[in-house]
Write an enzyme that holds these catalytic residues in place. Sequence first.
Site, PDB file in Angstrom:
ATOM      1  N   ASN A 178      -5.111   9.326   1.471  1.00 25.61           N
ATOM      2  CA  ASN A 178      -5.566   8.641   2.682  1.00 25.61           C
ATOM      3  C   ASN A 178      -6.043   9.630   3.733  1.00 25.61           C
ATOM      4  OD1 ASN A 178      -5.330   6.017   1.902  1.00 25.61           O
ATOM      5  ND2 ASN A 178      -3.563   5.536   3.184  1.00 25.61           N
ATOM      6  N   ASP A 204       0.818  -1.212   0.000  1.00 24.05           N
ATOM      7  CA  ASP A 204       0.000   0.000   0.000  1.00 24.05           C
ATOM      8  C   ASP A 204       0.854   1.265   0.000  1.00 24.05           C
ATOM      9  OD1 ASP A 204      -2.469  -1.245  -0.099  1.00 24.05           O
ATOM     10  OD2 ASP A 204      -2.660  -1.387   2.071  1.00 24.05           O
ATOM     11  N   ALA A 254      -7.489   3.076   7.267  1.00 27.08           N
ATOM     12  CA  ALA A 254      -6.051   3.083   7.587  1.00 27.08           C
ATOM     13  C   ALA A 254      -5.837   3.670   8.981  1.00 27.08           C
ATOM     14  CB  ALA A 254      -5.298   3.852   6.507  1.00 27.08           C
ATOM     15  N   ALA A 289     -11.436   6.363   1.189  1.00 29.56           N
ATOM     16  CA  ALA A 289     -10.401   5.357   0.906  1.00 29.56           C
ATOM     17  C   ALA A 289      -9.433   5.213   2.062  1.00 29.56           C
ATOM     18  CB  ALA A 289      -9.657   5.711  -0.373  1.00 29.56           C
TER      19      ALA A 289
END
Length: 260
Positions: A118, A48, A160, A156
């Site tokens: 992110n 990633d 995370a 998205a």
Amino acid sequence: MPPAPAPARFAFVASSSSSAQTARRQLTDRYGNHDPDEADVIIPLGGDGFMLESMHRYMGLGTPMFGMNRGTIGFLMNAYDADSLPERVAQAHLQPLRPLKMTAESEGGARLEAVAFNEVSMLRQERQAAKLRILINGRERMDELICDGIIVATAAGSTAYNLSANGPIIPIGSPMLALTPISPFRPRRWRGALLPAAAHIRVEVIERWKRPVSAVADHNEARNVISVEIAEDPEAEVRMLFDADHNLEERILTEQFSFG
């Protein structure tokens, strides 16, 4: 009878790991390789982190990207398989992603503008907690937040760092952002907010000489910031390709029912 379409031109780019470099050689031998600015599809090979680097590096080309995992988690990647790549790419689901734009002003008048696919995060630099003031669309929403930092995450990016800080998972395609505190001390029970993607966020650092704060947009960092402004970038976009049976929307749904 119309002529058959020309085969897709692939640009294979790889992280420095041995598995990614081996995959790049195998795929190049089988399908050839083109420069990214001449390719129909860019194929990042890695994890990633490398996918994020590739998104930043090739965003201006507007070329679709079909990443394949040669890293650890690979949330933004497809499974690695050297077979039938043209067919997979042709059948892939297209998911546009639009980043955030961060404008950070630091001591001495320095300014950093950077985009984040992110999240944008603000973090305390030293032992004392950060003290922050939050304004949304020019209106003060919190006059003082004492915490280790805050995160503004895209859909998205919501799985995370944001998820690790107990922030909400946002379904892909939702016009929302997550504003999530990191270890809030005052107000202790505040868990953050969901904001419209069109919101303009301004965070000001209180007592900055005593409680210095850094700001990070994906991997670009500004130190000793005075204020940070965050908004969706209307002019930037990447076009991501995902296998149709395991697209990004499905991955985010799956993540919400995962207890690992």
